[in-house]
Design a protein around this motif. Sequence first.
Motif, PDB file in Angstrom:
ATOM      1  N   VAL A 166      48.721 105.689 -53.405  1.00 48.85           N
ATOM      2  CA  VAL A 166      48.675 104.429 -52.646  1.00 48.85           C
ATOM      3  C   VAL A 166      47.298 104.227 -52.034  1.00 48.85           C
ATOM      4  N   SER A 167      46.705 105.294 -51.534  1.00 53.77           N
ATOM      5  CA  SER A 167      45.429 105.190 -50.829  1.00 53.77           C
ATOM      6  C   SER A 167      44.263 104.867 -51.757  1.00 53.77           C
ATOM      7  N   ASP A 168      44.464 105.012 -53.053  1.00 55.27           N
ATOM      8  CA  ASP A 168      43.389 104.681 -54.000  1.00 55.27           C
ATOM      9  C   ASP A 168      43.203 103.180 -54.157  1.00 55.27           C
ATOM     10  N   TYR A 169      44.250 102.409 -53.865  1.00 57.08           N
ATOM     11  CA  TYR A 169      44.240 100.980 -54.154  1.00 57.08           C
ATOM     12  C   TYR A 169      43.770 100.164 -52.964  1.00 57.08           C
ATOM     13  N   VAL A 170      42.924  99.197 -53.256  1.00 58.61           N
ATOM     14  CA  VAL A 170      42.224  98.441 -52.224  1.00 58.61           C
ATOM     15  C   VAL A 170      42.880  97.091 -51.945  1.00 58.61           C
ATOM     16  N   TYR A 171      43.339  96.434 -52.990  1.00 57.44           N
ATOM     17  CA  TYR A 171      43.888  95.087 -52.856  1.00 57.44           C
ATOM     18  C   TYR A 171      45.397  95.140 -53.058  1.00 57.44           C
ATOM     19  N   TRP A 172      46.121  94.411 -52.203  1.00 53.05           N
ATOM     20  CA  TRP A 172      47.580  94.429 -52.247  1.00 53.05           C
ATOM     21  C   TRP A 172      48.144  93.023 -52.201  1.00 53.05           C
ATOM     22  N   GLY A 173      49.211  92.811 -52.967  1.00 53.10           N
ATOM     23  CA  GLY A 173      49.957  91.570 -52.883  1.00 53.10           C
ATOM     24  C   GLY A 173      50.935  91.618 -51.724  1.00 53.10           C
ATOM     25  N   GLN A 174      51.674  90.546 -51.534  1.00 52.79           N
ATOM     26  CA  GLN A 174      52.543  90.419 -50.358  1.00 52.79           C
ATOM     27  C   GLN A 174      53.907  91.054 -50.552  1.00 52.79           C
ATOM     28  N   GLY A 175      54.260  91.449 -51.756  1.00 54.88           N
ATOM     29  CA  GLY A 175      55.554  92.079 -51.996  1.00 54.88           C
ATOM     30  C   GLY A 175      56.617  91.078 -52.422  1.00 54.88           C
ATOM     31  N   THR A 176      57.505  91.560 -53.274  1.00 55.49           N
ATOM     32  CA  THR A 176      58.646  90.747 -53.707  1.00 55.49           C
ATOM     33  C   THR A 176      59.882  91.639 -53.695  1.00 55.49           C
ATOM     34  N   LEU A 177      60.980  91.141 -53.144  1.00 57.25           N
ATOM     35  CA  LEU A 177      62.174  91.957 -52.932  1.00 57.25           C
ATOM     36  C   LEU A 177      63.031  91.998 -54.187  1.00 57.25           C
ATOM     37  N   VAL A 178      63.392  93.201 -54.582  1.00 57.93           N
ATOM     38  CA  VAL A 178      64.332  93.419 -55.676  1.00 57.93           C
ATOM     39  C   VAL A 178      65.566  94.088 -55.101  1.00 57.93           C
ATOM     40  N   THR A 179      66.724  93.469 -55.307  1.00 63.55           N
ATOM     41  CA  THR A 179      67.987  94.018 -54.832  1.00 63.55           C
ATOM     42  C   THR A 179      68.906  94.217 -56.027  1.00 63.55           C
ATOM     43  N   VAL A 180      69.373  95.447 -56.212  1.00 61.43           N
ATOM     44  CA  VAL A 180      70.257  95.773 -57.319  1.00 61.43           C
ATOM     45  C   VAL A 180      71.626  96.122 -56.750  1.00 61.43           C
ATOM     46  N   SER A 181      72.605  95.341 -57.116  1.00 61.56           N
ATOM     47  CA  SER A 181      73.967  95.564 -56.609  1.00 61.56           C
ATOM     48  C   SER A 181      74.745  96.460 -57.567  1.00 61.56           C
ATOM     49  N   SER A 182      75.643  97.233 -56.998  1.00 59.22           N
ATOM     50  CA  SER A 182      76.445  98.159 -57.818  1.00 59.22           C
ATOM     51  C   SER A 182      77.721  97.519 -58.318  1.00 59.22           C
ATOM     52  N   VAL A 233      70.090  91.313 -58.704  1.00 59.68           N
ATOM     53  CA  VAL A 233      70.572  91.558 -60.058  1.00 59.68           C
ATOM     54  C   VAL A 233      71.624  92.665 -60.002  1.00 59.68           C
ATOM     55  N   GLN A 234      72.558  92.626 -60.920  1.00 61.63           N
ATOM     56  CA  GLN A 234      73.571  93.669 -60.980  1.00 61.63           C
ATOM     57  C   GLN A 234      73.010  94.921 -61.659  1.00 61.63           C
ATOM     58  N   ALA A 235      73.590  96.041 -61.331  1.00 63.17           N
ATOM     59  CA  ALA A 235      73.205  97.292 -61.967  1.00 63.17           C
ATOM     60  C   ALA A 235      73.324  97.154 -63.485  1.00 63.17           C
ATOM     61  N   GLY A 236      72.316  97.683 -64.174  1.00 67.49           N
ATOM     62  CA  GLY A 236      72.262  97.570 -65.620  1.00 67.49           C
ATOM     63  C   GLY A 236      71.493  96.363 -66.107  1.00 67.49           C
ATOM     64  N   GLY A 237      71.176  95.459 -65.214  1.00 71.52           N
ATOM     65  CA  GLY A 237      70.453  94.254 -65.572  1.00 71.52           C
ATOM     66  C   GLY A 237      68.954  94.461 -65.645  1.00 71.52           C
ATOM     67  N   SER A 238      68.244  93.348 -65.860  1.00 70.75           N
ATOM     68  CA  SER A 238      66.791  93.387 -66.028  1.00 70.75           C
ATOM     69  C   SER A 238      66.120  92.327 -65.161  1.00 70.75           C
ATOM     70  N   LEU A 239      64.882  92.616 -64.809  1.00 71.34           N
ATOM     71  CA  LEU A 239      64.025  91.654 -64.121  1.00 71.34           C
ATOM     72  C   LEU A 239      62.600  91.867 -64.617  1.00 71.34           C
ATOM     73  N   ARG A 240      61.814  90.806 -64.586  1.00 74.89           N
ATOM     74  CA  ARG A 240      60.389  90.946 -64.862  1.00 74.89           C
ATOM     75  C   ARG A 240      59.595  90.439 -63.658  1.00 74.89           C
ATOM     76  N   LEU A 241      58.814  91.310 -63.082  1.00 79.17           N
ATOM     77  CA  LEU A 241      57.921  90.941 -61.993  1.00 79.17           C
ATOM     78  C   LEU A 241      56.558  90.554 -62.558  1.00 79.17           C
ATOM     79  N   SER A 242      55.947  89.604 -61.876  1.00 80.68           N
ATOM     80  CA  SER A 242      54.597  89.178 -62.256  1.00 80.68           C
ATOM     81  C   SER A 242      53.692  89.256 -61.033  1.00 80.68           C
ATOM     82  N   CYS A 243      52.439  89.497 -61.264  1.00 85.81           N
ATOM     83  CA  CYS A 243      51.456  89.517 -60.184  1.00 85.81           C
ATOM     84  C   CYS A 243      50.188  88.857 -60.703  1.00 85.81           C
TER      85      CYS A 243
END
Length: 126
Positions: A110-126, A11-21
């Motif tokens: 971070v150490s408080d949390y037990v369960y983790w998802g696999q991660g999703t990459l967010v790239t913000v271009s200038s 996404v370009q700088a200033g834009g929006s994204l919605r992550l879901s888990c």
Amino acid sequence: VQLQASGGGLVQAGGSLRLSCAASGSTTIFRLNDLGWYRQAPGKQRDLVAVINSGGSTNYADSVKGRFTISRDNDKNTVYLLMDSLKPEDTAVYYCAAKPSIMTAIYVSVSDYVYWGQGTLVTVSS
């Protein structure tokens, strides 16, 4: 609890994204968990973005306050991260996390949390 994150992208700088888990398992168990979003940029440690406990209380990293919003839908076993006014420095792999809730406290480490998802990459271009 198994977590599956989605919604990342370019996404370009200033834009929006919605992550879901989305979490597997019963909605009853999901309701009893605190949920969080963390991010890790290349060469850096994994840091807090936002957390929401089972009672709906939230905590945000200073760098995202006023721009990001965490929310949860217990009926859908899903936690969301709405990211507005994105900046290049928000570029990272975003991870969702969960832990059994304890009273009304908000846990941010971070150490408080037990369960983790696999991660999703967010790239913000200038």
